[in-house]
Enzyme design. Sequence first.
Site, mmCIF file in Angstrom:
data_model
loop_
_atom_site.group_PDB
_atom_site.id
_atom_site.type_symbol
_atom_site.label_atom_id
_atom_site.label_comp_id
_atom_site.label_asym_id
_atom_site.label_seq_id
_atom_site.Cartn_x
_atom_site.Cartn_y
_atom_site.Cartn_z
ATOM 1 N N GLY A 47 -22.482 -13.447 6.183
ATOM 2 C CA GLY A 47 -21.795 -14.491 5.430
ATOM 3 C C GLY A 47 -22.268 -15.773 5.765
ATOM 4 O O GLY A 47 -21.489 -16.988 5.394
ATOM 5 N N GLN A 48 -23.388 -15.712 6.495
ATOM 6 C CA GLN A 48 -23.710 -17.495 6.658
ATOM 7 C C GLN A 48 -24.084 -18.197 5.217
ATOM 8 O O GLN A 48 -24.567 -17.348 4.242
ATOM 9 C CB GLN A 48 -25.111 -17.352 7.418
ATOM 10 N N ARG A 49 -24.037 -19.239 5.385
ATOM 11 C CA ARG A 49 -24.137 -19.938 3.943
ATOM 12 C C ARG A 49 -25.532 -19.815 3.527
ATOM 13 O O ARG A 49 -25.601 -19.599 2.049
ATOM 14 C CB ARG A 49 -23.957 -21.479 4.308
#
Length: 182
Positions: free
Chosen positions: A70-72
């Site tokens: 879910g990292q940008r």
Amino acid sequence: MGLLSVLRRMKRAPEQEVRLLLLGLDNAGKTTLLKQLAAEDISHITPTHGFNIKSVQSSGFKLNVWDIGGQRKIRPYWRNYFENTDVLIYVIDSSDRKRLEETSQELSELLEEETLAGVPLLIFANKQDLTTAIPASELAEGLNLHIIRDRMWQIQACSALTAEGLQDGMTWVCRNITIRKR
């Protein structure tokens, strides 16, 4: 019951495979949740810099769960995993008030994706074991879930750490899969 009887019953009722997509911002608890569902050790979780896939048995279904980081920087690649999704599971860190607007925006964008149109949505309001956690009902209101009309949805309070609420969420998933497969 003998082995032959068991084998006959298994042949008559083949398990259905289902594809679940597990998304949410980094540090929401997706991987911990997945490991809890798979009855694996959760004491050593590291950030997901790609994806994890686990198969979990539940209510006669083989649930193939895709846990995507879910990292940008990874989020633009989420769309590569949308195809053939039977249920979208979105995990929210209920105690991270600073990122509620960001998670709300990501969820809104997911719900607008044509490939995910009509796909049932389960939102796990995770980290309810923390005193700073926002209750699931309050999150539902803040996320404007009441305006969703194009799919079945459910918000489930849970704690991936203690496993509380996870089975209730998965029961909802299996019930919706059964309805959709009819």
